[in-house]
Write an enzyme that holds these catalytic residues in place. Structure first.
Site, PDB file in Angstrom:
ATOM      1  N   HIS A  67       0.810  -1.219   0.000  1.00  0.00           N
ATOM      2  CA  HIS A  67       0.000   0.000   0.000  1.00  0.00           C
ATOM      3  C   HIS A  67       0.846   1.272   0.000  1.00  0.00           C
ATOM      4  CE1 HIS A  67      -3.628  -2.341   1.871  1.00  0.00           C
ATOM      5  NE2 HIS A  67      -3.339  -2.723   0.634  1.00  0.00           N
TER       6      HIS A  67
ATOM      7  N   PHE B 283      -1.082  -8.136   5.039  1.00  0.00           N
ATOM      8  CA  PHE B 283       0.254  -7.555   4.888  1.00  0.00           C
ATOM      9  C   PHE B 283       0.266  -6.206   4.171  1.00  0.00           C
ATOM     10  CE2 PHE B 283       0.654 -12.285   4.120  1.00  0.00           C
ATOM     11  CZ  PHE B 283       0.754 -12.590   5.467  1.00  0.00           C
ATOM     12  N   CYS B 284      -0.773  -5.404   4.336  1.00  0.00           N
ATOM     13  CA  CYS B 284      -0.859  -4.104   3.654  1.00  0.00           C
ATOM     14  C   CYS B 284      -0.624  -4.261   2.153  1.00  0.00           C
ATOM     15  CB  CYS B 284       0.118  -3.100   4.247  1.00  0.00           C
ATOM     16  SG  CYS B 284      -0.359  -2.534   5.888  1.00  0.00           S
ATOM     17  N   ALA B 285      -1.122  -5.359   1.625  1.00  0.00           N
ATOM     18  CA  ALA B 285      -1.067  -5.622   0.183  1.00  0.00           C
ATOM     19  C   ALA B 285      -2.349  -6.372  -0.180  1.00  0.00           C
ATOM     20  CB  ALA B 285       0.166  -6.434  -0.178  1.00  0.00           C
TER      21      ALA B 285
ATOM     22  N   CYS C  33      -6.520  -4.641   7.120  1.00  0.00           N
ATOM     23  CA  CYS C  33      -5.127  -5.076   7.167  1.00  0.00           C
ATOM     24  C   CYS C  33      -4.780  -5.698   8.511  1.00  0.00           C
ATOM     25  CB  CYS C  33      -4.208  -3.889   6.893  1.00  0.00           C
ATOM     26  SG  CYS C  33      -2.478  -4.340   6.786  1.00  0.00           S
TER      27      CYS C  33
END
Length: 477
Positions: free
Chosen positions: A148, A397-399, A417
């Site tokens: 992100h 995982f902020c993805a 998240c």
């Protein structure tokens, strides 16, 4: 860097030498790791009783500080002073150290003549800074697979249009996808490509040099998110032919919250400062109409307003020096051995599925994500921690788009998240991530693999419940 007083230098080296001697003892905590880290001898309680040395396997989030970095910072700390403009000895010494640190980072990254090294708070801050200096009507191209930090900043830039590219399934497909997108852009004008060097989810290396060539062939520039690459592999701006590199100190074994944006100076010099204030301004004069005129610096100081994080910056430079002197060739070779061991061990458990974009043969760093049949990610990670003293990461995982794609869902599905979306025993859309590096001893890897096999075979030995969005041991069970 030679700006420290002789006494400080001697104290630092003595402490570092003592740490190396301690770890040379095969019975010492952290034995086998080439670069000793803080916390290698920390004991943590187990919910089943007793204590165990903590196994830190969450390097992709924040790597433990190198003992050598900590010793260097401790040696400097008594000499800490404000930088730039201070007349006192400590201020002058700190200023020298700050600017020498900038030079050390530039050398670590192989910066070209004319490149600037700007110190920020993190990779996220670096990429938001770059987003703030984009020329008007810049087109930005970014794969949905990004963290992100490199996926989101571009939408905040006024007048910027963002093209999100689908997740490629091979490195070649990544290059071809980018080439098509750049060739089709209308109208032709400023363009920027943002790409990771190594995925924070799969650890897979991206074809940075080929993507840079494609970007430049179509008149675009490229910024490399090296947050997960720089701690594991050498990063050379000139060799990769990228325009900018961004990374965070806390993933490079350097604490204290600093980051770097390094690369071409023209867009940085041509834009308004990221923050307005002291340090960024060269001259401020009062106008007759009551306002003020400001002349901004054209150096890196233009985007470093306020009192800088001197200790954080020095920690980054110390980490760069430590990694360089240890030698990336040896570090990479050892890490690849650990990667192979983890993948081999996980492959022995049929219930485990390792996540990958580019396939089993793709080169990767020490970052591996997986799911376990019959477990939600938070429950499994909680059991690893509470019953084995192993720290990993779970969630998205902020993805979010990438993880959802890898798990077979739609990349536009909503999610939070890091928070589990199911109770223990129920399915979830998250994954478990194990990550490691230069400070990881072999024993931690072997303990992790034993724990995975035991949990899958025997189940958890404790009851767990959801509390504040996390799966935790039920102390009342």
């Amino acid at each position: 860097m030679s700006v420290r007083p002789a006494a400080a230098t001697t104290a630092t080296r003595s402490a570092a030498d003592a740490a190396h001697v301690a770890d040379a003892d095969c019975g010492a905590p952290g034995a086998g790791a080439p670069l000793p880290v803080l916390g290698r001898d920390v004991l943590v309680p187990l919910v089943t009783g007793g204590e165990v040395t903590y196994a830190a396997l969450d390097y992709a989030a924040s790597a433990p500080a190198l003992q050598r970095v900590w010793d260097d910072v401790a040696a400097y700390a008594p000499y800490y002073g404000s930088v730039h403009r201070g007349a006192g000895y400590l201020s002058q010494l700190s200023t020298d150290l700050f600017e020498n640190s900038r030079a050390a980072v530039a050398e670590f990254l192989g910066c070209r003549e004319g490149d600037q090294v700007v110190f920020t708070r993190s990779t996220t801050d670096s990429l938001n800074l770059l987003a703030s200096v984009l020329p008007k009507n810049t087109r930005v191209f970014v794969f949905e697979t990004e963290h992100h930090a490199s996926l989101l900043p571009w939408q905040q830039a006024p007048g910027t249009e963002v093209g999100f590219l689908d997740a490629p399934r091979t490195p070649r497909e990544a290059v071809e996808t980018l080439e098509r997108a750049l060739a089709e852009r209308e109208p032709y004008g400023p363009a920027l490509v943002c790409v990771t060097g190594a995925s924070n989810v799969t650890g897979e290396l991206w074809p940075v040099r080929e993507l840079a060539a494609a970007a430049h062939a179509h008149g675009a520039r490229i910024v490399l998110d090296a947050a997960q690459l720089a701690p594991h592999h050498p990063v050379d701006i000139a060799e990769l032919d990228v325009d900018w590199v961004a990374f965070s100190g806390h993933k490079l074994y350097a604490p204290f919250g600093s980051g770097v944006l390094a690369g071409r100076a023209d867009w940085l010099q041509g834009a308004e400062p990221y923050l307005a204030g002291g340090g960024a301004s060269r001259k401020v004069t009062r106008r007759t109409d009551g306002g003020v005129d400001v002349e901004w610096h054209t150096t890196a100081a233009r985007h470093e307003a306020g009192s800088p994080n001197v200790i954080g910056v020095y920690a980054i430079a110390a980490a760069c020096k430590a990694l360089t002197e240890e030698g990336f060739e040896a570090l990479v070779a050892r890490e690849q051995r650990l990667v192979a061991r983890v993948r081999e061990g996980l492959a022995e458990v049929p219930e485990v599925k390792v996540l990958s974009l580019f396939g089993d043969e793709a080169p990767r760093v020490g970052v591996i994500s997986f799911v376990v049949e019959g477990w939600n990610s938070s429950h499994f990670a909680a059991a690893l921690s509470a019953e084995y003293g192993i720290g990993v990461r779970d969630g998205l995982f902020c993805a979010h788009p990438l993880v959802k794609t890898l798990l077979g869902g739609r990349s536009d599905e909503p999610g939070e998240c890091g928070a589990p979306e199911a109770a223990p025993g129920e399915p979830s859309r998250g994954a478990i991530r194990v990550s490691f590096g230069a400070g990881t001893p072999d024993e931690h890897i072997e303990r992790f693999l034993r724990a995975v096999k035991e949990l899958v075979r025997d189940g958890a030995r404790w009851n767990y419940r959801t509390e504040d969005g996390r799966c935790v041991p039920d102390r009342n069970a």
